[in-house]
Design a protein around this motif. Structure first.
Motif, mmCIF file in Angstrom:
data_model
loop_
_atom_site.group_PDB
_atom_site.id
_atom_site.type_symbol
_atom_site.label_atom_id
_atom_site.label_comp_id
_atom_site.label_asym_id
_atom_site.label_seq_id
_atom_site.Cartn_x
_atom_site.Cartn_y
_atom_site.Cartn_z
ATOM 1 N N MET A 82 6.502 -0.354 -4.098
ATOM 2 C CA MET A 82 5.027 -0.105 -4.197
ATOM 3 C C MET A 82 4.663 0.301 -6.300
ATOM 4 S SD MET A 82 3.022 2.757 -2.724
ATOM 5 C CE MET A 82 2.895 3.946 -3.499
ATOM 6 N N GLN A 83 6.143 1.124 -6.361
ATOM 7 C CA GLN A 83 5.703 1.504 -8.061
ATOM 8 C C GLN A 83 5.252 0.473 -8.704
ATOM 9 O OE1 GLN A 83 6.531 4.699 -8.900
ATOM 10 N NE2 GLN A 83 6.110 3.936 -10.735
ATOM 11 N N ILE A 84 6.450 -0.743 -9.247
ATOM 12 C CA ILE A 84 6.637 -2.080 -9.465
ATOM 13 C C ILE A 84 4.850 -2.970 -8.994
ATOM 14 C CG2 ILE A 84 7.492 -3.766 -9.441
ATOM 15 C CD1 ILE A 84 10.584 -2.408 -9.634
ATOM 16 N N GLU A 85 4.787 -2.744 -7.659
ATOM 17 C CA GLU A 85 3.799 -4.243 -7.742
ATOM 18 C C GLU A 85 2.807 -3.342 -7.660
ATOM 19 O OE1 GLU A 85 4.782 -4.769 -3.367
ATOM 20 O OE2 GLU A 85 6.774 -5.898 -4.211
ATOM 21 N N LEU A 86 2.528 -2.325 -7.570
ATOM 22 C CA LEU A 86 1.190 -1.728 -7.589
ATOM 23 C C LEU A 86 0.520 -0.436 -8.864
ATOM 24 C CD1 LEU A 86 -2.100 -1.347 -6.201
ATOM 25 C CD2 LEU A 86 -0.773 0.846 -5.468
ATOM 26 N N LEU A 87 1.159 0.098 -8.841
ATOM 27 C CA LEU A 87 1.476 1.461 -9.844
ATOM 28 C C LEU A 87 1.807 1.246 -11.128
ATOM 29 C CD1 LEU A 87 3.533 4.114 -7.595
ATOM 30 C CD2 LEU A 87 0.366 3.676 -7.832
ATOM 31 N N ASN A 88 2.309 0.409 -11.079
ATOM 32 C CA ASN A 88 3.173 0.640 -12.677
ATOM 33 C C ASN A 88 2.043 -1.068 -13.259
ATOM 34 O OD1 ASN A 88 4.893 1.932 -12.786
ATOM 35 N ND2 ASN A 88 6.427 0.915 -12.784
ATOM 36 N N ARG A 89 0.766 -1.746 -12.980
ATOM 37 C CA ARG A 89 0.472 -2.482 -13.323
ATOM 38 C C ARG A 89 -0.572 -2.618 -14.185
ATOM 39 N NH1 ARG A 89 1.627 -8.173 -10.711
ATOM 40 N NH2 ARG A 89 3.750 -7.738 -9.694
ATOM 41 N N ARG A 90 -1.298 -1.151 -13.529
ATOM 42 C CA ARG A 90 -2.020 -0.652 -14.598
ATOM 43 C C ARG A 90 -2.769 0.915 -14.866
ATOM 44 N NH1 ARG A 90 -7.734 -0.755 -10.918
ATOM 45 N NH2 ARG A 90 -8.154 0.344 -11.892
ATOM 46 N N ARG A 91 -3.900 1.342 -14.937
ATOM 47 C CA ARG A 91 -3.657 3.042 -15.661
ATOM 48 C C ARG A 91 -4.829 3.343 -15.107
ATOM 49 N NH1 ARG A 91 -1.202 6.319 -18.648
ATOM 50 N NH2 ARG A 91 -1.156 6.529 -20.175
ATOM 51 N N TRP A 92 -4.791 4.477 -13.714
ATOM 52 C CA TRP A 92 -6.114 4.762 -12.662
ATOM 53 C C TRP A 92 -6.975 5.549 -13.857
ATOM 54 C CZ3 TRP A 92 -6.026 1.105 -9.476
ATOM 55 C CH2 TRP A 92 -4.684 0.370 -8.921
ATOM 56 N N LYS A 93 -7.921 5.782 -13.608
ATOM 57 C CA LYS A 93 -8.825 5.895 -14.164
ATOM 58 C C LYS A 93 -9.489 7.388 -13.067
ATOM 59 C CE LYS A 93 -11.829 2.866 -15.920
ATOM 60 N NZ LYS A 93 -12.886 1.784 -16.172
ATOM 61 N N THR A 94 -9.016 7.335 -12.086
ATOM 62 C CA THR A 94 -9.077 8.744 -11.103
ATOM 63 C C THR A 94 -8.256 8.893 -10.016
ATOM 64 O OG1 THR A 94 -10.530 7.934 -9.478
ATOM 65 C CG2 THR A 94 -11.710 9.213 -11.473
ATOM 66 N N ARG A 95 -7.937 9.971 -9.330
ATOM 67 C CA ARG A 95 -6.873 10.024 -8.286
ATOM 68 C C ARG A 95 -8.037 9.539 -7.011
ATOM 69 N NH1 ARG A 95 -3.953 15.670 -8.619
ATOM 70 N NH2 ARG A 95 -2.937 15.482 -9.991
ATOM 71 N N ILE A 96 -9.029 9.009 -7.005
ATOM 72 C CA ILE A 96 -9.559 8.635 -6.207
ATOM 73 C C ILE A 96 -8.926 7.094 -6.009
ATOM 74 C CG2 ILE A 96 -11.662 8.019 -5.112
ATOM 75 C CD1 ILE A 96 -12.224 11.412 -4.951
ATOM 76 N N GLU A 97 -9.631 6.187 -6.985
ATOM 77 C CA GLU A 97 -9.539 5.120 -7.470
ATOM 78 C C GLU A 97 -8.057 4.909 -6.903
ATOM 79 O OE1 GLU A 97 -8.899 2.339 -11.447
ATOM 80 O OE2 GLU A 97 -10.848 3.102 -11.256
ATOM 81 N N LEU A 98 -6.815 5.877 -7.146
ATOM 82 C CA LEU A 98 -5.271 5.597 -7.100
ATOM 83 C C LEU A 98 -5.066 5.900 -5.573
ATOM 84 C CD1 LEU A 98 -2.660 5.719 -8.280
ATOM 85 C CD2 LEU A 98 -2.646 7.400 -8.402
ATOM 86 N N ALA A 99 -6.022 6.598 -5.172
ATOM 87 C CA ALA A 99 -5.475 7.148 -3.855
ATOM 88 C C ALA A 99 -6.178 5.995 -2.920
ATOM 89 C CB ALA A 99 -6.404 8.589 -3.042
ATOM 90 N N ASN A 100 -7.780 4.914 -3.597
ATOM 91 C CA ASN A 100 -7.783 4.066 -2.686
ATOM 92 C C ASN A 100 -6.990 2.467 -2.933
ATOM 93 O OD1 ASN A 100 -10.234 5.416 -1.728
ATOM 94 N ND2 ASN A 100 -11.480 4.458 -3.235
ATOM 95 N N ALA A 101 -6.711 2.819 -3.675
ATOM 96 C CA ALA A 101 -5.677 2.023 -4.425
ATOM 97 C C ALA A 101 -4.230 1.428 -3.210
ATOM 98 C CB ALA A 101 -5.069 1.337 -6.011
ATOM 99 N N ILE A 102 -3.804 2.564 -3.216
ATOM 100 C CA ILE A 102 -2.133 3.212 -2.877
ATOM 101 C C ILE A 102 -2.812 2.835 -0.606
ATOM 102 C CG2 ILE A 102 -1.277 4.490 -1.734
ATOM 103 C CD1 ILE A 102 -1.225 5.994 -4.071
ATOM 104 N N PHE A 103 -4.011 3.169 -0.798
ATOM 105 C CA PHE A 103 -4.511 2.725 0.567
ATOM 106 C C PHE A 103 -4.481 1.326 1.264
ATOM 107 C CE2 PHE A 103 -7.894 2.523 4.035
ATOM 108 C CZ PHE A 103 -7.009 3.046 5.119
#
Length: 57
Positions: free
Chosen positions: A1-22
């Motif tokens: 998940m770190q490589i496939e999702l998290l390292n691909r872009r910067r997240w503006k808010t924690r909610i945006e990140l939480a939605n992407a992880i979900f």
């Protein structure tokens, strides 16, 4: 998940990140990974295998 999702872009808010992880976990990962309890099939493969084939009328 770190490589496939998290390292691909910067997240503006924690909610945006939480939605992407979900979305990643519920829509991609859990449907694609093989489960030992399903004889190493993905959930989609298992459901397709378990459905009876109905004759065409």
């Amino acid at each position: 998940m770190q490589i496939e999702l998290l390292n691909r872009r910067r997240w503006k808010t924690r909610i945006e990140l939480a939605n992407a992880i979900f979305e990643y976990l519920e829509i991609f990962h859990n449907r694609q990974r093989r489960h030992s309890s399903l004889c190493m099939l993905t959930p989609v493969q298992f459901e397709l295998q378990a459905q009876p084939i109905e004759p065409v009328a």
